[in-house]
Scaffold this motif. Structure first.
Motif, PDB file in Angstrom:
ATOM      1  N   GLU A  54       0.868  -1.188   0.000  1.00  0.00           N
ATOM      2  CA  GLU A  54       0.000   0.000   0.000  1.00  0.00           C
ATOM      3  C   GLU A  54       0.898   1.228   0.000  1.00  0.00           C
ATOM      4  O   GLU A  54       2.003   1.196   0.544  1.00  0.00           O
ATOM      5  CB  GLU A  54      -0.834  -0.057   1.287  1.00  0.00           C
ATOM      6  CG  GLU A  54      -1.697   1.152   1.546  1.00  0.00           C
ATOM      7  CD  GLU A  54      -2.607   0.963   2.776  1.00  0.00           C
ATOM      8  OE1 GLU A  54      -2.978  -0.201   3.091  1.00  0.00           O
ATOM      9  OE2 GLU A  54      -2.940   1.966   3.423  1.00  0.00           O
ATOM     10  N   TYR A  56       0.959   5.877  -0.101  1.00  0.00           N
ATOM     11  CA  TYR A  56       0.238   7.137   0.073  1.00  0.00           C
ATOM     12  C   TYR A  56       0.386   7.871  -1.255  1.00  0.00           C
ATOM     13  O   TYR A  56       1.438   8.460  -1.528  1.00  0.00           O
ATOM     14  CB  TYR A  56       0.880   7.915   1.221  1.00  0.00           C
ATOM     15  CG  TYR A  56       0.220   9.209   1.640  1.00  0.00           C
ATOM     16  CD1 TYR A  56      -0.781   9.845   0.897  1.00  0.00           C
ATOM     17  CD2 TYR A  56       0.617   9.828   2.830  1.00  0.00           C
ATOM     18  CE1 TYR A  56      -1.355  11.029   1.323  1.00  0.00           C
ATOM     19  CE2 TYR A  56       0.044  11.023   3.266  1.00  0.00           C
ATOM     20  CZ  TYR A  56      -0.944  11.615   2.504  1.00  0.00           C
ATOM     21  OH  TYR A  56      -1.499  12.804   2.923  1.00  0.00           O
ATOM     22  N   MET A  59       2.064  11.588  -2.025  1.00  0.00           N
ATOM     23  CA  MET A  59       3.197  11.775  -1.122  1.00  0.00           C
ATOM     24  C   MET A  59       4.362  10.871  -1.525  1.00  0.00           C
ATOM     25  O   MET A  59       5.520  11.280  -1.485  1.00  0.00           O
ATOM     26  CB  MET A  59       2.798  11.483   0.321  1.00  0.00           C
ATOM     27  CG  MET A  59       3.952  11.717   1.291  1.00  0.00           C
ATOM     28  SD  MET A  59       3.456  11.586   3.044  1.00  0.00           S
ATOM     29  CE  MET A  59       5.050  11.791   3.853  1.00  0.00           C
TER      30      MET A  59
ATOM     31  N   MET B   1      -6.228  11.199   6.892  1.00  0.00           N
ATOM     32  CA  MET B   1      -6.077   9.985   6.107  1.00  0.00           C
ATOM     33  C   MET B   1      -5.352   8.939   6.951  1.00  0.00           C
ATOM     34  O   MET B   1      -4.476   9.269   7.750  1.00  0.00           O
ATOM     35  CB  MET B   1      -5.258  10.285   4.850  1.00  0.00           C
ATOM     36  CG  MET B   1      -5.898  11.351   3.982  1.00  0.00           C
ATOM     37  SD  MET B   1      -4.975  11.565   2.448  1.00  0.00           S
ATOM     38  CE  MET B   1      -5.538  10.128   1.533  1.00  0.00           C
ATOM     39  N   TYR B   2      -5.731   7.694   6.758  1.00  0.00           N
ATOM     40  CA  TYR B   2      -5.146   6.613   7.539  1.00  0.00           C
ATOM     41  C   TYR B   2      -4.610   5.541   6.592  1.00  0.00           C
ATOM     42  O   TYR B   2      -5.242   5.236   5.587  1.00  0.00           O
ATOM     43  CB  TYR B   2      -6.203   6.005   8.467  1.00  0.00           C
ATOM     44  CG  TYR B   2      -6.899   7.036   9.325  1.00  0.00           C
ATOM     45  CD1 TYR B   2      -6.240   7.611  10.414  1.00  0.00           C
ATOM     46  CD2 TYR B   2      -8.207   7.435   9.051  1.00  0.00           C
ATOM     47  CE1 TYR B   2      -6.863   8.572  11.200  1.00  0.00           C
ATOM     48  CE2 TYR B   2      -8.844   8.392   9.835  1.00  0.00           C
ATOM     49  CZ  TYR B   2      -8.171   8.958  10.902  1.00  0.00           C
ATOM     50  OH  TYR B   2      -8.780   9.906  11.677  1.00  0.00           O
ATOM     51  N   PHE B   3      -3.459   4.977   6.949  1.00  0.00           N
ATOM     52  CA  PHE B   3      -2.862   3.946   6.101  1.00  0.00           C
ATOM     53  C   PHE B   3      -2.544   2.672   6.881  1.00  0.00           C
ATOM     54  O   PHE B   3      -2.393   2.708   8.103  1.00  0.00           O
ATOM     55  CB  PHE B   3      -1.584   4.485   5.440  1.00  0.00           C
ATOM     56  CG  PHE B   3      -1.883   5.570   4.433  1.00  0.00           C
ATOM     57  CD1 PHE B   3      -2.298   5.257   3.150  1.00  0.00           C
ATOM     58  CD2 PHE B   3      -1.791   6.910   4.793  1.00  0.00           C
ATOM     59  CE1 PHE B   3      -2.601   6.242   2.227  1.00  0.00           C
ATOM     60  CE2 PHE B   3      -2.097   7.912   3.876  1.00  0.00           C
ATOM     61  CZ  PHE B   3      -2.504   7.577   2.588  1.00  0.00           C
ATOM     62  N   ALA B  53       1.985  12.963   8.659  1.00  0.00           N
ATOM     63  CA  ALA B  53       2.365  13.889   7.586  1.00  0.00           C
ATOM     64  C   ALA B  53       1.295  14.970   7.492  1.00  0.00           C
ATOM     65  O   ALA B  53       0.104  14.693   7.664  1.00  0.00           O
ATOM     66  CB  ALA B  53       2.487  13.153   6.260  1.00  0.00           C
ATOM     67  N   ASP B  55      -0.081  17.690   4.807  1.00  0.00           N
ATOM     68  CA  ASP B  55      -0.015  18.032   3.380  1.00  0.00           C
ATOM     69  C   ASP B  55       1.144  17.317   2.686  1.00  0.00           C
ATOM     70  O   ASP B  55       1.947  17.926   1.971  1.00  0.00           O
ATOM     71  CB  ASP B  55       0.052  19.555   3.207  1.00  0.00           C
ATOM     72  CG  ASP B  55      -1.244  20.206   3.700  1.00  0.00           C
ATOM     73  OD1 ASP B  55      -2.294  19.525   3.698  1.00  0.00           O
ATOM     74  OD2 ASP B  55      -1.197  21.370   4.116  1.00  0.00           O
ATOM     75  N   LYS B  56       1.236  16.011   2.951  1.00  0.00           N
ATOM     76  CA  LYS B  56       2.193  15.105   2.280  1.00  0.00           C
ATOM     77  C   LYS B  56       3.657  15.332   2.641  1.00  0.00           C
ATOM     78  O   LYS B  56       4.556  14.931   1.893  1.00  0.00           O
ATOM     79  CB  LYS B  56       2.007  15.154   0.755  1.00  0.00           C
ATOM     80  CG  LYS B  56       0.588  14.752   0.306  1.00  0.00           C
ATOM     81  CD  LYS B  56       0.516  14.541  -1.196  1.00  0.00           C
ATOM     82  CE  LYS B  56      -0.760  13.870  -1.646  1.00  0.00           C
ATOM     83  NZ  LYS B  56      -1.979  14.695  -1.532  1.00  0.00           N
ATOM     84  N   THR B  57       3.891  15.968   3.801  1.00  0.00           N
ATOM     85  CA  THR B  57       5.271  16.112   4.277  1.00  0.00           C
ATOM     86  C   THR B  57       5.362  15.541   5.695  1.00  0.00           C
ATOM     87  O   THR B  57       4.507  15.836   6.533  1.00  0.00           O
ATOM     88  CB  THR B  57       5.667  17.609   4.297  1.00  0.00           C
ATOM     89  OG1 THR B  57       5.590  18.102   2.963  1.00  0.00           O
ATOM     90  CG2 THR B  57       7.080  17.811   4.836  1.00  0.00           C
ATOM     91  N   HIS B  58       6.407  14.715   5.930  1.00  0.00           N
ATOM     92  CA  HIS B  58       6.581  14.140   7.267  1.00  0.00           C
ATOM     93  C   HIS B  58       6.664  15.236   8.325  1.00  0.00           C
ATOM     94  O   HIS B  58       7.358  16.242   8.123  1.00  0.00           O
ATOM     95  CB  HIS B  58       7.898  13.353   7.343  1.00  0.00           C
ATOM     96  CG  HIS B  58       7.891  12.076   6.552  1.00  0.00           C
ATOM     97  ND1 HIS B  58       7.113  10.998   6.884  1.00  0.00           N
ATOM     98  CD2 HIS B  58       8.579  11.707   5.438  1.00  0.00           C
ATOM     99  CE1 HIS B  58       7.316  10.021   6.012  1.00  0.00           C
ATOM    100  NE2 HIS B  58       8.200  10.427   5.112  1.00  0.00           N
ATOM    101  N   GLU B  70      -4.592  18.567   4.854  1.00  0.00           N
ATOM    102  CA  GLU B  70      -4.648  17.099   4.853  1.00  0.00           C
ATOM    103  C   GLU B  70      -3.635  16.581   5.880  1.00  0.00           C
ATOM    104  O   GLU B  70      -2.448  16.892   5.792  1.00  0.00           O
ATOM    105  CB  GLU B  70      -4.290  16.589   3.457  1.00  0.00           C
ATOM    106  CG  GLU B  70      -4.303  15.088   3.296  1.00  0.00           C
ATOM    107  CD  GLU B  70      -3.966  14.678   1.854  1.00  0.00           C
ATOM    108  OE1 GLU B  70      -4.736  14.987   0.942  1.00  0.00           O
ATOM    109  OE2 GLU B  70      -2.895  14.051   1.668  1.00  0.00           O
ATOM    110  N   ALA B  72      -2.167  13.062   7.658  1.00  0.00           N
ATOM    111  CA  ALA B  72      -2.173  11.604   7.504  1.00  0.00           C
ATOM    112  C   ALA B  72      -1.474  10.954   8.685  1.00  0.00           C
ATOM    113  O   ALA B  72      -0.483  11.482   9.209  1.00  0.00           O
ATOM    114  CB  ALA B  72      -1.470  11.211   6.212  1.00  0.00           C
ATOM    115  N   PHE B  74       0.091   7.090   9.938  1.00  0.00           N
ATOM    116  CA  PHE B  74       0.459   5.766   9.417  1.00  0.00           C
ATOM    117  C   PHE B  74       1.537   5.119  10.283  1.00  0.00           C
ATOM    118  O   PHE B  74       2.224   5.789  11.034  1.00  0.00           O
ATOM    119  CB  PHE B  74       0.913   5.870   7.959  1.00  0.00           C
ATOM    120  CG  PHE B  74       1.773   7.068   7.628  1.00  0.00           C
ATOM    121  CD1 PHE B  74       3.111   7.096   7.975  1.00  0.00           C
ATOM    122  CD2 PHE B  74       1.228   8.176   6.956  1.00  0.00           C
ATOM    123  CE1 PHE B  74       3.893   8.191   7.646  1.00  0.00           C
ATOM    124  CE2 PHE B  74       2.016   9.281   6.637  1.00  0.00           C
ATOM    125  CZ  PHE B  74       3.354   9.295   6.980  1.00  0.00           C
TER     126      PHE B  74
END
Lengths: 152, 80, 152, 80
Positions: A54, A56, A59, B1-3, B53, B55-58, B70, B72, B74
């Motif tokens: 899976e 992301y 990202m 968001m969850y992964f 994260a 907005d898609k940055t750690h 956003e 996330a 995980f």
């Protein structure tokens, strides 16, 4: 085959075509290193029928892309390619492919290791074994963290 | 968001939530999410292992969430 | 294609076939690293039309073979392949190919580098540029000696 | 046997020679070969850079040549 440097795909990876794209990128290439990470039939002693990967979306591409840029500032690279597969992957199939080209071998080897160490620890991908319980997610590995830390 | 197992434990990929103004950091957001029900308590059971994260940055647990569009959560990444 | 681990050849190297042979060697392979050393069009600033590679027949195969054995005692390798070309080689063509397979990436990367560092410094091959003077033999390189010394 | 520029300077790939009994090591053999003519003097001009092998195994200048059936001289290797 695509000319993009970083790609995430649901389909099998054509490592021959990817290697060719890097080898023939032009410039004064004297060394090409490739790494293929292959799905093993055995995960810590347990037989597995497949892995499920899976990621992301968005990202993952962005993170790998900026790590490739970092590699290019560290070593004089003439071409780089990273292809990461997601979805269902069977034993023997390639999960991740990295190729680097440079005039000399040190840069090509080091950049390939640098990118792989990063992919193992910091790129937003998660693996679980198929067939096992829902919670059969594979744990992060201390050895990988140590490998990644050496570039800091 | 969850992964990954967070997604499975919560049985959802993403959600929109109204966050109380007292919740300012990623770490505080995890604590607040834990109060939202059993499945959240289970999912965020061990917040130390959970990565985030914005907005898609750690980001770290101390990161401010103000302005994020956003967020996330995980488990540790296991790519390659 | 031959199943031999070490081969010296006058013919172009089929890196796809060699990579496949290593990847499909069986066992619990999780990592395959390949290195291709490619003839550059430029040797220390001079354009060249071709390289000419000479070797010591018999000694070269034997020396590489014992170095591969040494690599196998240092790392848990599942497959190794070394193909070295001799004779006339044009820019863009592969001079040397090394592939290593192991369960994990560290062993595959390190063994490939170990074998390459050795080939650059201690295997009985000599390169000269074509077209230049008879004495256009390429000098040994201190950087390669240092790279080889790190494994001692 | 001679390789690379040694072969070219001597204009020969190999030769059989009767070695005087006073010549016992690889280094002494190089010194003795140098006395055999101009081309040898030129080829073995800088013996420090010349490598040697006895029966296809690398040896140092101090190595004894007794019992050797094949001795090779060559410049530093530049493979790969």
């Amino acid at each position: 085959m695509s000319g993009e440097t970083v790609r995430i795909t649901l389909n099998p990876i054509d490592t021959d075509a990817e290697t060719r794209a890097v080898s023939q990128a032009g410039g004064n290439i004297g060394a090409v290193v490739t790494f293929s990470g292959i799905c093993r039939a055995d995960e810590k002693g347990d037989k597995i029928s497949a892995l499920f990967l899976e990621h992301y979306p968005g990202m993952a591409e962005q993170e790998i892309g900026s790590h490739v840029e970092e590699a290019k500032t560290r070593w004089p690279l003439l071409a780089v390619r990273v292809v990461h597969r997601v979805g269902r992957i069977e034993p023997g199939e390639v999960i991740v492919f990295v190729a680097t080209a440079s005039a000399h071998r040190e840069a090509a080897f080091q950049a390939a290791e640098f990118i792989m160490d990063y992919l193992k620890t910091s790129a937003p991908f998660w693996k679980r074994t198929e067939g096992g319980s829902k919670e059969a997610w594979i744990d992060a590995n201390e050895k990988d963290d140590r490998a990644a830390a050496r570039w800091k | 968001m969850y992964f990954a197992w967070l997604r499975e434990r919560l049985d959802k990929t993403e959600e929109e939530v109204e966050i109380p103004s007292s919740v300012q950091t990623v770490g505080e957001l995890m604590d607040w999410l834990k109060t939202r029900g059993e499945e959240y308590e289970y999912a965020f059971d061990n917040p130390k292992v959970i990565r985030a994260a914005i907005d898609k940055t750690h980001v770290r647990a101390e990161a401010k969430i103000a302005g994020a569009s956003e967020i996330a959560f995980f488990p540790p990444m296991t790519g390659g």
